[in-house]
Design a protein around this motif. Structure first.
Motif, PDB file in Angstrom:
ATOM      1  N   ARG A   1      33.509  -4.686 -19.114  1.00 22.68           N
ATOM      2  CA  ARG A   1      34.751  -4.850 -19.872  1.00 22.68           C
ATOM      3  C   ARG A   1      35.834  -3.909 -19.334  1.00 22.68           C
ATOM      4  NH1 ARG A   1      31.465  -8.195 -21.340  1.00 22.68           N
ATOM      5  NH2 ARG A   1      31.163  -8.949 -23.478  1.00 22.68           N
TER       6      ARG A   1
ATOM      7  N   GLU B   1      47.934  -9.208 -25.382  1.00 21.49           N
ATOM      8  CA  GLU B   1      47.249 -10.243 -26.159  1.00 21.49           C
ATOM      9  C   GLU B   1      46.292 -11.063 -25.300  1.00 21.49           C
ATOM     10  OE1 GLU B   1      48.371 -13.981 -29.153  1.00 21.49           O
ATOM     11  OE2 GLU B   1      49.943 -12.877 -28.096  1.00 21.49           O
TER      12      GLU B   1
ATOM     13  N   ASN C   1      42.285 -11.369 -25.875  1.00 20.74           N
ATOM     14  CA  ASN C   1      41.616 -12.670 -26.025  1.00 20.74           C
ATOM     15  C   ASN C   1      40.483 -12.822 -25.024  1.00 20.74           C
ATOM     16  OD1 ASN C   1      43.331 -13.421 -28.075  1.00 20.74           O
ATOM     17  ND2 ASN C   1      44.779 -14.465 -26.726  1.00 20.74           N
ATOM     18  N   THR C   2      40.701 -12.324 -23.793  1.00 20.45           N
ATOM     19  CA  THR C   2      39.647 -12.385 -22.772  1.00 20.45           C
ATOM     20  C   THR C   2      38.423 -11.611 -23.223  1.00 20.45           C
ATOM     21  OG1 THR C   2      41.251 -12.612 -20.982  1.00 20.45           O
ATOM     22  CG2 THR C   2      39.058 -11.856 -20.385  1.00 20.45           C
TER      23      THR C   2
ATOM     24  N   ASN D   1      37.570 -10.770 -26.311  1.00 22.83           N
ATOM     25  CA  ASN D   1      36.955 -11.380 -27.501  1.00 22.83           C
ATOM     26  C   ASN D   1      36.174 -12.636 -27.158  1.00 22.83           C
ATOM     27  OD1 ASN D   1      37.970  -9.417 -29.227  1.00 22.83           O
ATOM     28  ND2 ASN D   1      39.836 -10.558 -29.686  1.00 22.83           N
ATOM     29  N   ASN D   2      36.620 -13.338 -26.101  1.00 22.96           N
ATOM     30  CA  ASN D   2      35.913 -14.566 -25.701  1.00 22.96           C
ATOM     31  C   ASN D   2      34.607 -14.274 -24.975  1.00 22.96           C
ATOM     32  OD1 ASN D   2      37.865 -16.251 -26.801  1.00 22.96           O
ATOM     33  ND2 ASN D   2      39.059 -16.344 -24.909  1.00 22.96           N
ATOM     34  N   LEU D   3      34.447 -13.031 -24.479  1.00 22.83           N
ATOM     35  CA  LEU D   3      33.203 -12.645 -23.810  1.00 22.83           C
ATOM     36  C   LEU D   3      32.233 -12.131 -24.864  1.00 22.83           C
ATOM     37  CD1 LEU D   3      34.708 -10.790 -20.718  1.00 22.83           C
ATOM     38  CD2 LEU D   3      33.669 -13.048 -20.751  1.00 22.83           C
ATOM     39  N   SER D   4      31.583 -13.053 -25.525  1.00 22.99           N
ATOM     40  CA  SER D   4      30.683 -12.673 -26.614  1.00 22.99           C
ATOM     41  C   SER D   4      29.435 -11.977 -26.075  1.00 22.99           C
ATOM     42  CB  SER D   4      30.271 -13.916 -27.407  1.00 22.99           C
ATOM     43  OG  SER D   4      29.613 -14.841 -26.573  1.00 22.99           O
TER      44      SER D   4
ATOM     45  N   LYS E   1      27.582  -9.123 -33.303  1.00 22.44           N
ATOM     46  CA  LYS E   1      28.725  -9.733 -33.976  1.00 22.44           C
ATOM     47  C   LYS E   1      29.712  -8.687 -34.488  1.00 22.44           C
ATOM     48  CE  LYS E   1      25.935 -13.669 -35.541  1.00 22.44           C
ATOM     49  NZ  LYS E   1      25.435 -14.412 -36.714  1.00 22.44           N
TER      50      LYS E   1
ATOM     51  N   THR F   1      32.924 -15.652 -15.553  1.00 14.03           N
ATOM     52  CA  THR F   1      34.232 -15.989 -16.115  1.00 14.03           C
ATOM     53  C   THR F   1      34.821 -17.212 -15.430  1.00 14.03           C
ATOM     54  OG1 THR F   1      34.626 -13.643 -16.581  1.00 14.03           O
ATOM     55  CG2 THR F   1      36.540 -15.102 -16.564  1.00 14.03           C
TER      56      THR F   1
ATOM     57  N   ASN G   1      28.640 -19.498 -17.515  1.00 17.41           N
ATOM     58  CA  ASN G   1      27.350 -18.808 -17.570  1.00 17.41           C
ATOM     59  C   ASN G   1      26.230 -19.608 -16.909  1.00 17.41           C
ATOM     60  OD1 ASN G   1      28.422 -16.617 -18.897  1.00 17.41           O
ATOM     61  ND2 ASN G   1      28.058 -17.478 -20.931  1.00 17.41           N
TER      62      ASN G   1
END
Length: 506
Positions: A51, A191, A195-196, A198-201, A206, A388, A392
């Motif tokens: 990250r 922003e 978003n990038t 947050n999208n990488l779960s 959680k 990315t 995956n």
């Protein structure tokens, strides 16, 4: 009487067996819990580093675009003749046109050395002097001069124009005589970066939140709570880490803290180029959820054994049936232990040994100088960007394909997946059969195959790998992994025929 004594003896044997199973289950559970904790933290450290790299890349990409913009002839000519109406028109048109290719843009502009704006993505801003205060203007000019031909990054700030968080940066434009004639500025909304991230779960996580702190002044550069941005952190652990980094001291990459009655585990990564620390936070209960499940399993299993012990004490007359039940219980327990062993020591995706297995295989391992071990590491360069960009599924395919190729080349080697994007092949050499040249040849062959074009589910793709090789005899332990990583990091441009080799015995 004989029958009664015989039945009692059988009951005693069964009880002893059950006690042994209980103790064995306790030992196995404790061992797995300990290793699971360690593995979980290592996994989070890898994720945090990934990250942090995304953030650094995001900012550097913006800097590269600003640099490219500053070198255009339209910008330089306008700054050399800011009163020229024709150049003003072409400069404004070029600024607006260049802006269209920048995602999450707040503003791109050209300013005279006095901070007077002469071109901006928003035409209404043209003509404004952004630094009317002489002290503020001097601070900006000093920072620009200190940056030289590089970009002056003002960091992540709350934009006074939009009220939103942006990455703010400037770059000086020099005249023919080498003196500054003005500068260009760029503001990018964070922003898109948020978003990038947050999208990488993260599987099984959680409650994860992110924060970033400026080491220089302990102030939040980024936080999920926007009200904290720009304020000094009150977390004593973060303050201590920033202090250690400022002093140049090494510090652990994890820490625990309590907030609003909840316990958290935080993992951080230091972004040296910008003097920021990126922090990943998660609740302690979620991080150690697997360990807690193991404890529950141990309690249930232990309780079941106790119940069985009581039952076997009272049903001596039905010993034969009890024996059958016990045999069934033992078989199930062995299968459970076998499943736990596989889960602990093998990587589920690639079906090769994992980092824990490497630790168990080589912790305090010793070998003769005539039969040294060779260790070959392969690191998938930019693995997070593969996931990315291609998804995956391609990332998983690449991991499995890497193992297949290594298995084909190193037929007598043991393959380990020691990280999300790294593999180690361990080979035991000897003077007669396996020597340094053989290992290097195989390492080079594997490198060629790995970096050749691969027919993936998304089409033919070339992937980048980095590699290192070392030899070690005598006492061997998991520090080998660190040595191999350091070798790769010091030679990030390794190519065929240039794989880094280190003889740790010399």
């Amino acid at each position: 009487m004989r029958g009664q004594k015989k039945m009692s003896a059988v009951s005693l044997v069964l009880i002893v067996q059950l006690i042994i199973m209980l103790v064995l289950s306790l030992v196995i559970t404790m061992t797995i819990s300990s290793e699971t904790r360690k593995n979980t933290i290592q996994n989070l450290e890898t994720i945090t580093d990934e990250r942090a790299n995304i953030i650094e890349t995001y900012v550097k990409n913006a800097e590269d675009k600003l640099t490219y913009f500053s070198k255009s002839q339209e910008v330089k000519k306008l700054l050399e003749s800011p009163e020229n109406l024709s150049l003003q028109k072409s400069g404004q048109a070029y600024t607006e046109d260049f802006s269209r290719d920048i995602d999450n843009l707040e503003g791109l502009w050209i300013g005279e050395w006095t901070s007077h704006c002469i071109a901006h993505t928003n035409p209404e801003t043209v003509g404004i002097t952004t630094r009317k205060n002489e002290t503020a203007l001097r601070q900006l000019q000093d920072s620009l001069i200190a940056a030289g031909d590089g970009v002056y990054n003002a960091g992540m700030i709350i934009s006074p124009a939009s009220g939103k968080q942006i990455v703010s940066m400037y770059k000086t434009v020099y005249g023919e005589n080498g003196d500054p004639i003005g500068f260009v500025g760029l503001g990018i909304y964070t922003e898109g970066l948020v978003n990038t991230l947050n999208n990488l779960s993260i599987k099984g996580a959680k409650d994860v939140t992110y924060a970033m702190v400026n080491v220089k002044d302990d102030k939040y550069v980024f936080n999920n709570n926007s009200e904290l941005i720009g304020t000094e952190t009150t977390n004593s652990e973060i303050k201590s880490i920033c202090k250690d980094i400022r002093k140049g001291n090494n510090t652990k990459s994890e820490f625990e803290y309590t907030e609003n009655g909840k316990k958290y585990i935080a993992i951080f990564s230091y972004i040296k180029d910008y003097n920021w620390i990126f922090i990943l936070n998660d609740t302690k209960s979620e991080v150690y959820s697997l360990t807690n499940v193991m404890r529950v399993y141990m309690a249930i299993f232990g309780f079941a054994i106790i119940v069985l012990m009581l039952i076997f004490n009272f049903i001596s007359k039905k010993q034969e049936k009890a024996n059958q039940k016990l045999a069934s219980t033992i078989i199930k327990s062995n299968k459970t232990k076998e499943s736990l062993y596989t889960a602990m020591f093998k990587d589920v995706l690639t079906d090769v040994r994992n980092r824990i297995a490497f630790s168990m295989d080589f912790e305090e391992q010793k070998s003769n100088p005539s039969e040294p071990y060779y260790f070959v590491m392969y690191n998938i360069n930019g693995f997070s960007s593969v996931n990315t960009r291609y998804g995956n599924d391609v990332g998983d395919w690449l991991l499995v394909r890497t193992v297949d190729i290594l298995g084909q080349v190193f037929k007598n080697g043991k393959i380990y997946r020691t990280g999300s994007d790294e593999f180690i092949v361990a080979l035991k050499g000897n003077i007669e059969n396996v020597a340094y040249t053989d290992v290097i040849e195989d390492a080079t062959e594997a490198y060629k195959r790995l970096t050749a074009g691969q027919n993936t589910p998304m089409g033919r793709i070339n992937f980048e790998f980095r590699s290192s090789v070392c030899k070690k005899s005598g006492a061997i332990n998991t520090s080998i992994i660190t040595v191999l990583k350091d070798m790769i990091n010091k030679n990030s441009n390794a190519t065929v025929g240039q794989i880094t080799y280190n003889d740790l015995d010399s």
